[in-house]
Design a protein around this motif. Structure first.
Motif, PDB file in Angstrom:
ATOM      1  N   ALA A  41      -7.621   0.248  -3.072  1.00 32.42           N
ATOM      2  CA  ALA A  41      -8.924  -0.080  -2.476  1.00 32.42           C
ATOM      3  C   ALA A  41      -8.916  -1.497  -1.895  1.00 32.42           C
ATOM      4  CB  ALA A  41     -10.011   0.058  -3.544  1.00 32.42           C
ATOM      5  N   MET A  42      -8.333  -2.494  -2.626  1.00 30.84           N
ATOM      6  CA  MET A  42      -8.292  -3.883  -2.145  1.00 30.84           C
ATOM      7  C   MET A  42      -7.386  -4.018  -0.929  1.00 30.84           C
ATOM      8  SD  MET A  42      -8.073  -5.930  -5.754  1.00 30.84           S
ATOM      9  CE  MET A  42      -7.840  -7.471  -4.888  1.00 30.84           C
TER      10      MET A  42
ATOM     11  N   ARG B 227       0.834  -1.204   0.000  1.00 32.95           N
ATOM     12  CA  ARG B 227       0.000   0.000   0.000  1.00 32.95           C
ATOM     13  C   ARG B 227       0.869   1.254   0.000  1.00 32.95           C
ATOM     14  NH1 ARG B 227      -4.164   1.178   4.837  1.00 32.95           N
ATOM     15  NH2 ARG B 227      -2.188   1.460   5.954  1.00 32.95           N
TER      16      ARG B 227
ATOM     17  N   ARG C  72      -5.064   2.621  -8.263  1.00 37.82           N
ATOM     18  CA  ARG C  72      -6.241   3.026  -7.493  1.00 37.82           C
ATOM     19  C   ARG C  72      -7.066   1.795  -7.058  1.00 37.82           C
ATOM     20  NH1 ARG C  72      -7.733   8.162 -11.408  1.00 37.82           N
ATOM     21  NH2 ARG C  72      -6.206   9.643 -10.475  1.00 37.82           N
ATOM     22  N   GLU C  73      -7.182   0.770  -7.955  1.00 39.11           N
ATOM     23  CA  GLU C  73      -7.895  -0.468  -7.574  1.00 39.11           C
ATOM     24  C   GLU C  73      -7.131  -1.240  -6.499  1.00 39.11           C
ATOM     25  OE1 GLU C  73      -8.407  -2.707 -11.078  1.00 39.11           O
ATOM     26  OE2 GLU C  73      -9.858  -1.329 -12.004  1.00 39.11           O
ATOM     27  N   ASP C  74      -5.786  -1.293  -6.623  1.00 39.30           N
ATOM     28  CA  ASP C  74      -4.984  -2.006  -5.628  1.00 39.30           C
ATOM     29  C   ASP C  74      -5.094  -1.350  -4.264  1.00 39.30           C
ATOM     30  OD1 ASP C  74      -4.237  -3.747  -7.565  1.00 39.30           O
ATOM     31  OD2 ASP C  74      -2.216  -2.906  -7.887  1.00 39.30           O
TER      32      ASP C  74
ATOM     33  N   ASP D  51      -4.940   3.687 -13.101  1.00 40.20           N
ATOM     34  CA  ASP D  51      -6.195   2.979 -12.777  1.00 40.20           C
ATOM     35  C   ASP D  51      -5.917   1.737 -11.920  1.00 40.20           C
ATOM     36  OD1 ASP D  51      -7.447   4.875 -14.310  1.00 40.20           O
ATOM     37  OD2 ASP D  51      -7.551   3.589 -16.117  1.00 40.20           O
ATOM     38  N   ARG D  52      -4.865   0.983 -12.260  1.00 32.32           N
ATOM     39  CA  ARG D  52      -4.569  -0.229 -11.489  1.00 32.32           C
ATOM     40  C   ARG D  52      -4.159   0.098 -10.060  1.00 32.32           C
ATOM     41  NH1 ARG D  52      -0.023  -2.502 -10.242  1.00 32.32           N
ATOM     42  NH2 ARG D  52       1.196  -1.209 -11.670  1.00 32.32           N
TER      43      ARG D  52
END
Length: 875
Positions: A686-687, A238, A682-684, A679-680
């Protein structure tokens, strides 16, 4: 113990009878009788006497009972160190057991059974079959292999151990006895509670439970450690994702990527425009090059047509001249050939006339020679006919004589046998002489006997008138000699009949006559073969042909010698004419072929000249066309040079189109990659935020510390059990090694007794004995160990018997004399091995009683020893 006599009463086939064997010696005693005599019955009876209680009613006892019923009885006379005893048993009806000495009862019934047990030494000979070999048994264990035989096998092993212990002394008590067996059993029980036979934790045991708990805690610890590691990794990822996302959102970096993309697009547009201009110049150059190439090809084609027409005209002139020359030569050679052919025909006619005259003269000469040959052949034919008649007559006489040297020799041998039989019978006969003083006459077989000597070869009755009958018996057994005499007389008569004679003198005379006829036949056949080597028919045909030839060609046609000289001259003239004609014909044929070739060449030259002229057309027009084409090509070459210069200039100034495209592709990829990475990330983020929150709520690290503490305790407990198993295993191995060493010590006597016996059958071989069963396990020959169960039936049988003999010698050394009994043993041995086994038996029999029961009279004739006889009488 030695068996001196056996007695069976009402046992199996001896129903209602008493069968006895007496006088059994110290060494080898052989009872050799045919099949179904009852040898195995004696074996089973001895076994029952010593090992079956008198009150027993088992199948083995009922098997002794005859089909008609009754109570079987068995008795044996035994010689023991303190005297001779008689042991008797009766089963089924009025069952009893009795031991007596010198007619006095020593023990009866149960006391007798106990006496037998003490005498046998607690069953050393029992169902184990240690020393008594039942028919068809190859091994050393009890008959059968079912679970019911387990006690028999255990008793057999106990017997062998007790015997070896008594031989080895205190070794058994220290390390090889029952105390060690008890320790080994306790170690095995303790080890069996914790581990399997392969040393793995036993299911349900304490070691297995400790290992299972440790394994479960290790799995849980690994799962928790993985979760803790995942939490730490998520936090690190993170932080990294946040740093990369901040770098991607920088405005200066966005502006730099946009400017690089615009620059790459402009450079690619300029490179593509330049490429279009270079392509147009290259197309102009290609058109100029093609125009020049076409002009050059057309000029070359017209020049080729002009050259071909000139060469065709020259070839046509040469072919015309050559054809005229060959026509003239062919006409000349044709006339020469006609002249030589006429001369040949004249010479052939003269030769044929002379040949006909010579043939007439030769036929006349041959007729005179045939007349002489016919006269000679007529004499030979008459002599041959006479010889053939003599041969047929002699063959007829020889066919009546059947005697041969072999048949005469056989008859003489039969006569000798008859003379010897008569001599033997005469030597055993009695001479009787009669002299009458009155009218009464002695009669025998219904006839009066004359005065004089009479020879008696057997018992004979005489009638004495007025007195009675008198029988005279020479007292000799002449029946066999009389039968031999009759047989010899019949053989002599048969062999004399084969010779076609009534006595030997006539047979010898007939053989002499037969040999004389054979010699005469061979001589006559030799003369006939010389007169008519191909047969009488061929001789007759030759005579008829000679007569026919003598009657032909009688007319006279001149002197053959002079005619042959004239014919030789005419033939030479004919050969010369034929050679000249052949040479002229050959020259004419060659000239004709050359003429045909010249004509063909002329025709081909005409066709080639016509084709060349048709293709080239008018020579003047062709010359003008060539001149115009050469002038036009000069202009084409000038335009081609200008196009090549323009293409070279554009090629030198051309930018790298592929590089421009690659630069644009890279700039576009950088922009797209930046957007995709943003984009990737930002998704990582969140997960990772969700996963970190979930793991933080479970308290992973505290739970992991607790599980690691419990795992340490479980592994320590499992290690203690593993250490205990290793200690027990090492203890059991040490105990087994000690017992093996002890058994090696007390197996030594068996091997010492066995090795000399084994060397008789297999020189240099050694036998390995299993330290558990104390029985043979492997035979080593020529350095190769072979398991006992893969050996042939004969070899296993020999090893089993030799091992029993070795144990018998140990019994003797331990103070227990036990007889060895073999019932139809060595049935699988070949001739050489069985002889060697007989030698081994005699070696043991020097101080050991051996009783052999067999049906193989011829095979066991070479065993020697004493022969036992069975006497049978009514009960």
């Amino acid at each position: 113990m030695k068996i001196r006599a056996l007695q069976l009463t009402n046992v199996r086939r001896f129903a209602g009878h008493i069968a006895r064997i007496e006088g059994i010696g110290d060494g080898i005693t052989v009872l050799c009788e045919p099949n179904e005599f009852g040898k195995s019955t004696f074996f089973d009876a001895i076994h029952a006497l010593f090992f079956e209680r008198h009150r027993a009613t088992r199948a083995v006892i009922k098997a002794l009972q005859p089909h008609v019923g009754g109570a079987p009885e068995v008795a044996a006379d035994l010689e023991l160190p303190d005297g001779r005893y008689r042991v008797e048993k009766r089963w089924l009806t009025r069952a009893s057991a009795r031991v007596s000495r010198d007619g006095r009862t020593v023990a009866q019934d149960d006391e007798a059974e106990a006496w037998i047990d003490r005498m046998l030494g607690a069953g050393l000979l029992g169902p184990s079959g240690l020393l008594w070999v039942r028919q068809g048994l190859l091994g050393l264990e009890p008959e059968g292999s079912s679970a019911s035989d387990k006690s028999d096998r255990e008793r057999a092993l106990s017997a062998r151990r007790d015997l070896l212990s008594s031989v080895a002394g205190e070794i058994e008590m220290m390390t090889g006895g029952r105390r060690l067996d008890g320790v080994v059993a306790r170690v095995g029980d303790a080890l069996g509670q914790l581990a399997t036979a392969t040393g793995r934790p036993k299911a349900g045991g304490e070691w297995a439970r400790a290992e299972a708990e440790a394994e479960a805690l290790r799995a849980e610890e690994a799962d928790l450690a993985a979760k803790a590691a995942r939490l730490s990794g998520d936090l690190s990822r993170r932080s990294e994702a946040q740093r990369q996302l901040a770098a991607l959102d920088d405005p200066a970096e966005d502006l730099r990527r946009v400017e690089a993309l615009a620059t790459a697009r402009a450079a690619l547009a300029e490179a593509e425009a330049h490429a279009d201009r270079r392509g147009a110049a290259q197309r102009t150059l290609a058109l100029a090059q093609a125009t020049d190439d076409n002009a050059r090809a057309e000029i070359e084609r017209l020049e080729t047509l002009s050259d071909r027409a000139a060469r065709a005209a020259q070839a046509l002139a040469a072919a015309t001249e050559d054809a005229a020359r060959h026509d003239s030569r062919t006409a000349t050679l044709s006339q020469v050939y006609r002249d030589t052919a006429a001369a040949l025909r004249d010479a052939e006619a003269a030769t044929r006339a002379l040949r006909d005259r010579l043939a007439l003269a030769q036929r006349a000469r041959l007729a005179r020679a045939a007349q002489d040959r016919a006269t000679h052949l007529a004499r030979s034919l008459a002599e041959a006919e006479r010889l053939r008649a003599d041969i047929e007559a002699q063959r007829a006489r020889r066919g009546l004589l059947a005697v041969t040297p072999q048949a005469l020799a056989a008859a003489e041998q039969a006569a000798d046998e008859l003379n010897r039989a008569e001599a033997r019978l005469d030597a055993q006969s009695v001479s009787l002489s009669l002299a009458y003083s009155g009218a009464a006459r002695v009669r025998a077989d219904g006839a009066e006997l004359p005065e004089g000597p009479h020879r008696l070869t057997g018992p004979r009755d005489f009638d004495l008138p007025g007195i009675g009958t008198m029988r005279i018996d020479p007292g000799t057994q002449t029946g066999g000699d009389r039968a031999q005499l009759d047989k010899a007389a019949a053989t002599l008569a048969q062999r004399l009949s084969a010779c076609g004679a009534e006595d030997l003198t006539q047979a010898r005379a007939r053989l002499v006559e037969a040999q004389r006829l054979d010699n005469s036949l061979r001589s006559a056949q030799g003369l006939l073969a010389q007169l008519a080597p191909d047969g009488l028919d061929a001789l007759r045909q030759a005579h008829a042909q000679a007569v026919a030839e003598a009657g032909a060609g009688a007319e006279h046609a001149g002197d053959p010698v002079a005619l042959e000289a004239d014919l030789a001259n005419a033939t030479a003239t004919e050969d010369g004419a034929r050679a000249a004609a052949a040479e002229a014909q050959s020259a004419l044929r060659a000239a004709s072929e050359a003429r045909a070739g010249a004509a063909a060449t002329l025709a081909a030259a005409c066709r080639t000249q016509d084709a060349a002229a048709a293709e080239a057309g008018d020579p003047a027009a062709l010359t003008a066309l060539l001149r115009d084409l050469r002038d036009a090509r000069t202009g084409h070459q000038s335009r081609l040079a200008d196009a090549q210069a323009e293409c070279a200039r554009l090629e030198r100034a051309a930018p790298d189109l592929d590089m421009a495209r690659a630069a644009l592709s890279r700039a576009q990829s950088v922009a797209a990659q930046a957007k995709a990475q943003r984009d990737r990330l930002r998704e990582d983020l969140a997960m990772l935020n969700g996963s970190i929150g979930t793991l933080a709520e479970e308290g992973i690290e505290e739970h992991l510390d607790e599980v690691r503490g419990r795992l340490y305790d479980a592994e320590a407990r499992a290690a203690r059990y593993a250490s205990e198993v290793r200690s027990l295993t090492r203890l059991r191995q040490a105990l087994d090694e000690a017992r093996r060493q002890a058994r090696d010590a007390y197996l030594g006597p068996v091997l010492r007794e066995l090795q000399p016996l084994l060397g008789v059958i297999h020189p240099g071989a050694t036998l390995e004995i299993d330290d558990q069963t104390l029985l043979p396990a492997a035979l080593t020959r020529d350095g190769q160990a072979e398991a006992l169960d893969i050996l042939s039936g004969g070899t296993r049988e020999q090893v089993a018997i030799l091992t029993r003999l070795a144990f018998a010698r140990l019994f003797a050394r331990a103070g227990t004399q036990v007889p060895v009994i073999l019932d139809d043993a060595l049935v699988h041995s070949d001739d050489d091995r069985i002889e060697a086994m007989f030698t081994a038996l005699h070696r043991v029999a020097q101080d050991q009683q051996i009783l052999v029961l067999t049906c193989r009279q011829r095979a066991f004739a070479a065993l020697g020893g004493e022969r036992a006889r069975v006497t049978i009488e009514a009960a």
